[in-house]
Design an enzyme around this catalytic site. Structure first.
Site, PDB file in Angstrom:
ATOM      1  N   MET A 143       7.827 -66.206  22.246  1.00 12.17           N
ATOM      2  CA  MET A 143       8.905 -66.618  21.340  1.00 12.17           C
ATOM      3  C   MET A 143      10.151 -66.938  22.154  1.00 12.17           C
ATOM      4  O   MET A 143      10.506 -66.181  23.043  1.00 12.17           O
ATOM      5  CB  MET A 143       9.222 -65.487  20.357  1.00 12.17           C
ATOM      6  CG  MET A 143      10.387 -65.801  19.437  1.00 12.17           C
ATOM      7  SD  MET A 143      10.676 -64.504  18.211  1.00 12.17           S
ATOM      8  CE  MET A 143      11.837 -63.493  19.096  1.00 12.17           C
ATOM      9  N   ASP A 145      13.932 -69.488  21.110  1.00 11.43           N
ATOM     10  CA  ASP A 145      15.053 -69.586  20.161  1.00 11.43           C
ATOM     11  C   ASP A 145      14.732 -69.234  18.707  1.00 11.43           C
ATOM     12  O   ASP A 145      13.688 -69.643  18.186  1.00 11.43           O
ATOM     13  CB  ASP A 145      15.559 -71.041  20.102  1.00 11.43           C
ATOM     14  CG  ASP A 145      15.734 -71.661  21.446  1.00 11.43           C
ATOM     15  OD1 ASP A 145      15.601 -70.968  22.455  1.00 11.43           O
ATOM     16  OD2 ASP A 145      15.997 -72.877  21.476  1.00 11.43           O
ATOM     17  N   GLU A 319      22.827 -76.808  24.637  1.00 13.72           N
ATOM     18  CA  GLU A 319      21.680 -76.701  23.719  1.00 13.72           C
ATOM     19  C   GLU A 319      22.115 -75.979  22.447  1.00 13.72           C
ATOM     20  O   GLU A 319      23.145 -75.328  22.394  1.00 13.72           O
ATOM     21  CB  GLU A 319      20.545 -75.904  24.378  1.00 13.72           C
ATOM     22  CG  GLU A 319      20.048 -76.493  25.689  1.00 13.72           C
ATOM     23  CD  GLU A 319      18.861 -75.746  26.286  1.00 13.72           C
ATOM     24  OE1 GLU A 319      17.912 -76.403  26.704  1.00 13.72           O
ATOM     25  OE2 GLU A 319      18.881 -74.501  26.337  1.00 13.72           O
TER      26      GLU A 319
HETATM   27  C1  FRU Z   1      16.790 -73.608  24.197  1.00 15.07           C
HETATM   28  C2  FRU Z   1      15.754 -74.706  24.209  1.00 15.07           C
HETATM   29  C3  FRU Z   1      16.120 -75.770  23.197  1.00 15.07           C
HETATM   30  C4  FRU Z   1      14.795 -76.400  22.892  1.00 15.07           C
HETATM   31  C5  FRU Z   1      13.881 -75.211  22.938  1.00 15.07           C
HETATM   32  C6  FRU Z   1      12.502 -75.532  23.430  1.00 15.07           C
HETATM   33  O1  FRU Z   1      16.316 -72.390  24.632  1.00 15.07           O
HETATM   34  O2  FRU Z   1      15.631 -75.260  25.495  1.00 15.07           O
HETATM   35  O3  FRU Z   1      17.087 -76.678  23.645  1.00 15.07           O
HETATM   36  O4  FRU Z   1      14.786 -77.004  21.628  1.00 15.07           O
HETATM   37  O5  FRU Z   1      14.474 -74.268  23.800  1.00 15.07           O
HETATM   38  O6  FRU Z   1      11.665 -74.434  23.318  1.00 15.07           O
END
Ligand code: FRU
Length: 599
Positions: A143, A145, A319
């Site tokens: 897991m 985000d 992000e």
């Molecule tokens: C942040 C990230 C996001 C992306 C996701 C991919 O941790 O890099 O930018 O959508 O994780 O798992």
């Protein structure tokens, strides 16, 4: 004679071959190895799941389902065991029961051990350890985000970046959990799986109360980034799925993606309703900027503005944005907060969450305090923090991923990787003309605790740190402490276990900082980036209050009612049951001391 021996051998091998085929047919699994690490498995599904053996350190193989000679799935990237089996992952074949199926597996040598360990099963359960007691983790697997959180009809929905085919990053789905109190979580599935446009990266959900999209009144619309590796780089675009059963199942919009760009990093849409302008807003992470779009129907998006150049930290890619309006405590005034996760470039290396405070007119965000880079958490393990959409009573509730991209794939845990922070309530406060975010544990955490130890106020002087082993044996507790300093230059707390491992926290009054040292906290060797001391600025003041949440592998410190927060993972050999205090030059009082169990 020679002839009769070879006849005998042929007959024997025919018998052996027959029994091999018989065994294979009996198990419903027949494996054939072709050249170039190409393999075919003929399957007669005899159970709900096909269990595939995984080795975390192995190179990924590519797995496809084939029916009637046609590939019917997108390639799963699975680290099929080459030398040893670490654990098994399930491929759900319930839709194919009683029907013949094939699996094509590329890039896995015939000599790998996995081939001897593939089987069918009706049940699947993975042992996960060490497991936190009150932090959300996936049922098994990877897991990262938190995604798409929304509240509806008394239920808090939490989705998350999920790999059900391994404990390392890959095959990104949205996993889904629900809670009615933000403390107890129930796993309810993984409603968004990779498709033709790629992995399902991070994003958000909104409840479309007035059916502006045509998906239905109160439909839940999910916005996510479709991320597809191409020959050159990942191709990222924004897609939509909608749910008319309250977020448990989703239909993907038939004309995805709905927003494209030629930018390499273009992701993590956060959508919300901007009431004054009666339109939707999407904030997107675009390289090292945040891009703002508007829409009247959730499908067609118009670029409005970019924010970021010359603002805040730029040590890495921006992000997972969020944009929320909050009241500045005690003033009645409201300001907008732009949450901006950044990786790398955090204050202690790797990923971290910064934020900006300012104004927003539905199209453009203006940072009103550009002098200082503001961090939401002063630990190393709080990332991808975003808030719940549609939260009740005007609450602004955030949750983060309790880890750091520097070492997440190496964490010394089994059967899963990744946990969330506890849910946190956000507000704003003013200090010396600046406005800052305050994040405290949600009030639901108070209801989950019961007092087990309370001590009368006591004085501390000198460096001799006497330990009292009065903390719960299972490493699951909250401790609430207040201090009054009487001139100590540094005053500290040491949490220790019987294995000689400890976590130290101290307030350095002369430098105006609070620190947590995890360099001797237990297993710190799995990554050179793990053993650190993290520090938060604290105002000059003789009073300090701390709420510290321990949950086996994590420590979350909320200082002065949430004015500073510090989240750090720890991997002790046994729980920290001892606590001691010391003062460097001078003395201080522990004015209150309470230990709670968390239900
Ligand atoms: C942040 C990230 C996001 C992306 C996701 C991919 O941790 O890099 O930018 O959508 O994780 O798992």
């Amino acid at each position: 004679m020679q002839k009769s021996i070879s006849k005998l051998l042929a007959a024997l091998s025919a018998i052996l071959l027959c029994s091999a085929i018989y065994a294979a047919e009996d198990s419903g699994i027949n494996i054939r190895h072709l050249s170039n690490e190409q393999n075919i498995i003929d399957l007669q599904p005899a159970g709900r799941y096909l269990l595939l053996p995984v080795e975390d350190e192995a190179v990924e193989g590519k797995v496809y389902l084939v029916q009637d000679n046609v590939t019917i799935s997108h390639g799963l990237n699975i680290r099929l065991a080459r030398k040893k089996v670490d654990y098994y992952v399930p491929v759900d074949l319930s839709a194919f029961h009683g029907r013949k199926l094939q699996m094509e597996i590329q890039a896995v040598p015939a000599s790998s051990v996995c081939w001897d360990h593939i089987s069918f099963a009706d049940e699947f359960e993975m042992q996960t350890s060490p497991e936190p007691a009150y932090h959300h983790i996936p049922p098994y697997g990877w897991m990262n985000d938190p995604n798409g959180m929304f509240y509806q009809d008394g239920v808090y929905h939490l989705y998350y970046q999920y790999n059900p085919y391994g404990c390392t990053w890959g095959n990104l789905h949205w996993g889904h959990s629900t809670s009615t109190d933000l403390v107890h979580w129930k796993h309810v599935g993984a409603p968004l799986a990779p498709d033709a446009w790629g992995y399902i990266f991070s994003g958000s959900c909104v409840v479309d109360c007035h059916n502006t999209s045509g998906f239905g009144e109160n439909a839940v619309a999910a916005f996510y980034t479709s991320s597809k590796p191409t020959r050159w780089t990942d191709c990222q675009a924004q897609s939509i799925a909608f749910s008319t059963d309250g977020g448990y199942t989703f239909d993907k919009y038939e004309s995805n993606p709905v927003l494209i760009s030629d930018l390499k990093d273009f992701r993590d849409p956060k959508v919300f309703w901007y009431a004054p302008g009666k339109h939707w807003v999407m904030v997107l992470a675009a390289g090292q900027e945040m891009h703002i779009y508007s829409s009247s129907n959730l499908i067609d998006w118009k670029f409005e503005s970019a924010f970021g150049e010359g603002q805040g930290a730029h040590g890495g890619v921006w992000e997972c944005p969020d944009l929320v309006e909050l009241e500045v405590e005690g003033t009645g005034e409201k300001k907008w907060v732009l949450i901006c996760n950044i990786n790398p470039g955090g204050p202690f290396g790797g990923s971290a969450t910064q934020y900006f405070v300012g104004s927003f007119n539905g199209k453009r965000f203006v940072n009103e305090f550009p002098e200082e880079t503001k961090w939401m958490d002063w630990g190393k393990d709080n990332y991808a923090t975003v808030t719940w959409s549609n939260a009740p009573d005007g609450r602004c509730i955030a949750i983060g991923w309790m880890s750091n991209w520097q070492y997440q794939n190496q964490l010394p845990v089994f059967g899963y990787r990744g946990a969330n922070t506890i849910a946190r309530e956000l507000s704003l406060y003013e200090q010396d003309g600046e406005v800052y975010l305050k994040s405290g544990p949600v009030k639901e955490m108070d209801a989950a605790r019961s007092l087990v130890t309370e001590k009368k106020p006591f004085p501390v002087s000198g460096m001799d740190c006497k330990k009292d082993y009065c903390l719960p044996e299972d490493g699951v507790f909250e401790i609430e402490l207040t201090f009054r300093n009487h001139g100590a230059e540094k005053f500290g707390i040491v949490f220790s276990n019987h294995d000689g491992e400890s976590v130290k926290m101290y307030c350095d009054a002369s430098k105006g900082k609070f620190a947590m040292d995890r360099t001797e906290s237990g297993n710190v060797d799995f990554s050179v980036d793990f053993p650190v001391v993290t520090c938060a600025p604290v105002p000059e003041n003789d009073e300090l209050s701390l709420r510290i949440f321990f949950d086996r592998t994590s420590v979350e410190i909320f200082g002065n009612g949430g004015e500073f927060v510090m989240t750090n993972l720890v991997f002790p050999s046994s729980p920290y049951t001892g606590i001691g205090f010391y003062a460097d030059r001078g003395a201080f009082d522990v004015t209150s001391f309470k230990v709670y169990r968390i239900d």
